[in-house]
Design a protein around this motif. Structure first.
Motif, PDB file in Angstrom:
ATOM      1  N   LEU A   1     -26.349 -26.000   9.220  1.00  0.00           N
ATOM      2  CA  LEU A   1     -27.707 -26.054   8.679  1.00  0.00           C
ATOM      3  C   LEU A   1     -27.745 -26.197   7.158  1.00  0.00           C
ATOM      4  O   LEU A   1     -28.600 -26.923   6.629  1.00  0.00           O
ATOM      5  CB  LEU A   1     -28.460 -24.782   9.092  1.00  0.00           C
ATOM      6  CG  LEU A   1     -29.827 -24.529   8.438  1.00  0.00           C
ATOM      7  CD1 LEU A   1     -30.828 -25.611   8.852  1.00  0.00           C
ATOM      8  CD2 LEU A   1     -30.347 -23.134   8.823  1.00  0.00           C
TER       9      LEU A   1
ATOM     10  N   VAL B   1     -28.187 -29.560   5.410  1.00  0.00           N
ATOM     11  CA  VAL B   1     -29.490 -30.161   5.687  1.00  0.00           C
ATOM     12  C   VAL B   1     -30.546 -29.561   4.759  1.00  0.00           C
ATOM     13  O   VAL B   1     -31.408 -30.274   4.215  1.00  0.00           O
ATOM     14  CB  VAL B   1     -29.883 -29.963   7.169  1.00  0.00           C
ATOM     15  CG1 VAL B   1     -31.259 -30.564   7.447  1.00  0.00           C
ATOM     16  CG2 VAL B   1     -28.833 -30.582   8.080  1.00  0.00           C
TER      17      VAL B   1
ATOM     18  N   TRP C   1     -34.156 -25.151  15.519  1.00  0.00           N
ATOM     19  CA  TRP C   1     -32.872 -25.785  15.231  1.00  0.00           C
ATOM     20  C   TRP C   1     -32.125 -26.043  16.553  1.00  0.00           C
ATOM     21  O   TRP C   1     -31.998 -25.169  17.377  1.00  0.00           O
ATOM     22  CB  TRP C   1     -32.040 -24.882  14.338  1.00  0.00           C
ATOM     23  CG  TRP C   1     -30.738 -25.488  13.895  1.00  0.00           C
ATOM     24  CD1 TRP C   1     -29.492 -25.169  14.335  1.00  0.00           C
ATOM     25  CD2 TRP C   1     -30.568 -26.512  12.913  1.00  0.00           C
ATOM     26  NE1 TRP C   1     -28.545 -25.935  13.693  1.00  0.00           N
ATOM     27  CE2 TRP C   1     -29.180 -26.772  12.817  1.00  0.00           C
ATOM     28  CE3 TRP C   1     -31.454 -27.248  12.121  1.00  0.00           C
ATOM     29  CZ2 TRP C   1     -28.659 -27.726  11.942  1.00  0.00           C
ATOM     30  CZ3 TRP C   1     -30.930 -28.196  11.243  1.00  0.00           C
ATOM     31  CH2 TRP C   1     -29.555 -28.422  11.165  1.00  0.00           C
TER      32      TRP C   1
ATOM     33  N   ARG D   1     -33.709 -33.240  13.293  1.00  0.00           N
ATOM     34  CA  ARG D   1     -33.273 -32.875  11.940  1.00  0.00           C
ATOM     35  C   ARG D   1     -33.913 -33.759  10.875  1.00  0.00           C
ATOM     36  O   ARG D   1     -34.117 -33.332   9.739  1.00  0.00           O
ATOM     37  CB  ARG D   1     -31.755 -32.996  11.818  1.00  0.00           C
ATOM     38  CG  ARG D   1     -30.968 -32.031  12.675  1.00  0.00           C
ATOM     39  CD  ARG D   1     -29.507 -32.118  12.344  1.00  0.00           C
ATOM     40  NE  ARG D   1     -28.708 -31.277  13.226  1.00  0.00           N
ATOM     41  CZ  ARG D   1     -27.459 -30.913  12.976  1.00  0.00           C
ATOM     42  NH1 ARG D   1     -26.855 -31.355  11.881  1.00  0.00           N
ATOM     43  NH2 ARG D   1     -26.797 -30.148  13.818  1.00  0.00           N
ATOM     44  N   ASN D   2     -34.193 -34.985  11.238  1.00  0.00           N
ATOM     45  CA  ASN D   2     -34.785 -35.903  10.265  1.00  0.00           C
ATOM     46  C   ASN D   2     -36.207 -35.502   9.871  1.00  0.00           C
ATOM     47  O   ASN D   2     -36.747 -36.024   8.895  1.00  0.00           O
ATOM     48  CB  ASN D   2     -34.793 -37.328  10.818  1.00  0.00           C
ATOM     49  CG  ASN D   2     -33.392 -37.887  10.991  1.00  0.00           C
ATOM     50  OD1 ASN D   2     -32.507 -37.607  10.178  1.00  0.00           O
ATOM     51  ND2 ASN D   2     -33.172 -38.659  12.060  1.00  0.00           N
TER      52      ASN D   2
ATOM     53  N   MET E   1     -36.921 -32.433   9.045  1.00  0.00           N
ATOM     54  CA  MET E   1     -36.817 -31.214   8.236  1.00  0.00           C
ATOM     55  C   MET E   1     -37.531 -31.373   6.899  1.00  0.00           C
ATOM     56  O   MET E   1     -38.185 -30.436   6.418  1.00  0.00           O
ATOM     57  CB  MET E   1     -35.349 -30.860   8.007  1.00  0.00           C
ATOM     58  CG  MET E   1     -35.130 -29.609   7.172  1.00  0.00           C
ATOM     59  SD  MET E   1     -35.695 -28.076   7.972  1.00  0.00           S
ATOM     60  CE  MET E   1     -34.348 -27.814   9.149  1.00  0.00           C
TER      61      MET E   1
END
Length: 326
Positions: free
Chosen positions: A189, A192, A284, A289-290, A292
């Protein structure tokens, strides 16, 4: 009628009982086992030892009446079961960890046989056992209670009114004990977050600094609960990490809700709770993730105070005792 919290010993538990004492007829009892073993070792014969056990219980619990209510927690109750069994009042046990975790720890300490589980010893002693884990409730026929904060609603309102130093940059706060699973998730994580200009403020306690898996962004340092809350209030995001197989809420999720922080969690079942909203909670391992960057930068609504009711200490007390505290 009085309500007695027995051996709720941690810092946040003592904060909770202190807050409840201000609003309810709540009392606390500590040091139940003090001097018991040392005196017992001096006594010959089973009859004398049984007499001493009853005497010790009657002294430690002398302020508990038959129509009172006793509330114990799963961490400390195990070593008091023989004493608690002698009480004739209503006895409630609250499990704030999974049955599997409570069992494993006591097996390591040789307090349970390999074919015993925690509940084999605890169930005969208590009138009702509550757990915050829905899976454990289904598996073991326990009663469900929501995870709860050590603050009453009045406490939270007062803390929300206090001035807090505004963060100069986006940060994500976490504190917890080290294990390989948490280290792996953080290592996954943290980059990111950093790519999206959110700085990790992570305290992973107990790991070996020489361990190549120990996250470089973490600090191996204990925090008091007051320090924990202070850092959380200054953060913009809070990280919650459930253990594999655990579906119940942790304190991190409730603290984020209470203090209007965004939450990153690996607990997919959080979507089943009334306070879930994708603008405030990023799952999560499930959410993209994109997305975030959008999650971290978007505005979110403040928590509806009515949603806090069942998750506050006074809401918990009412859930456990019913109309006894009305």
């Amino acid at each position: 009628m009085k309500i007695h919290f027995i051996e709720w010993n941690s810092e946040y538990e003592r904060m909770m009982t202190s807050a409840l004492k201000k609003e309810f007829n709540v009392h606390t009892i500590y040091n139940v086992n003090k001097h018991y073993k040392s005196v017992r070792a001096l006594l010959p014969g089973k009859h004398l030892k049984r007499w001493h056990q009853r005497l010790h219980s009657s002294i430690k619990f002398r302020h508990i009446a038959k129509d009172d209510i006793v509330i114990c927690n799963g961490y400390s109750a195990f070593l008091m079961l023989d004493f608690l069994a002698l009480l004739s009042c209503k006895k409630i046990l609250v499990l704030r960890d999974s049955v599997a975790a409570l069992t494993a720890k006591r097996r390591r300490l040789k307090l349970l046989a390999d074919d015993e589980i925690y509940l084999d010893r605890a169930t005969p002693v208590f009138d009702v056992i509550y757990s915050f884990d829905p899976e454990d409730c289904r598996k073991y026929n326990l009663s469900y209670v929501s995870q709860f904060l050590p603050f009453t609603r009045n406490d939270i309102a007062a803390q929300a009114a206090e001035p807090v130093n505004a963060p100069t940059e986006h940060s994500c706060f976490y504190v917890g004990g080290y294990d390989d699973y948490r280290a792996g998730l953080i290592n996954d994580l943290a980059p990111v977050l950093q790519e999206n200009h959110c700085q990790p403020d992570f305290y992973l306690v107990g790991g070996d600094a020489e361990n190549p898996n120990y996250p470089a962004c973490c600090i191996n340092e204990k925090l008091s609960y007051q320090q924990n809350i202070g850092k959380l209030k200054r953060a913009t995001v809070v990280l919650e990490m459930n253990k594999p197989g655990q579906s119940g809420l942790t304190l991190r999720a409730l603290e984020a809700m209470a203090f209007n922080k965004k939450l990153i969690t690996n607990n997919a079942s959080i979507k089943d709770h009334d306070f879930y909203h994708p603008d405030k909670i990023f799952i999560w391992g499930e959410d993209d993730r994109n997305s975030m960057s959008h999650f971290l930068s978007s505005e979110h609504q403040k928590t509806d105070p009515t949603l806090l009711e069942i998750y506050c200490a006074d809401g918990m007390l009412k859930s456990l005792t019913g109309n006894a505290v009305e």
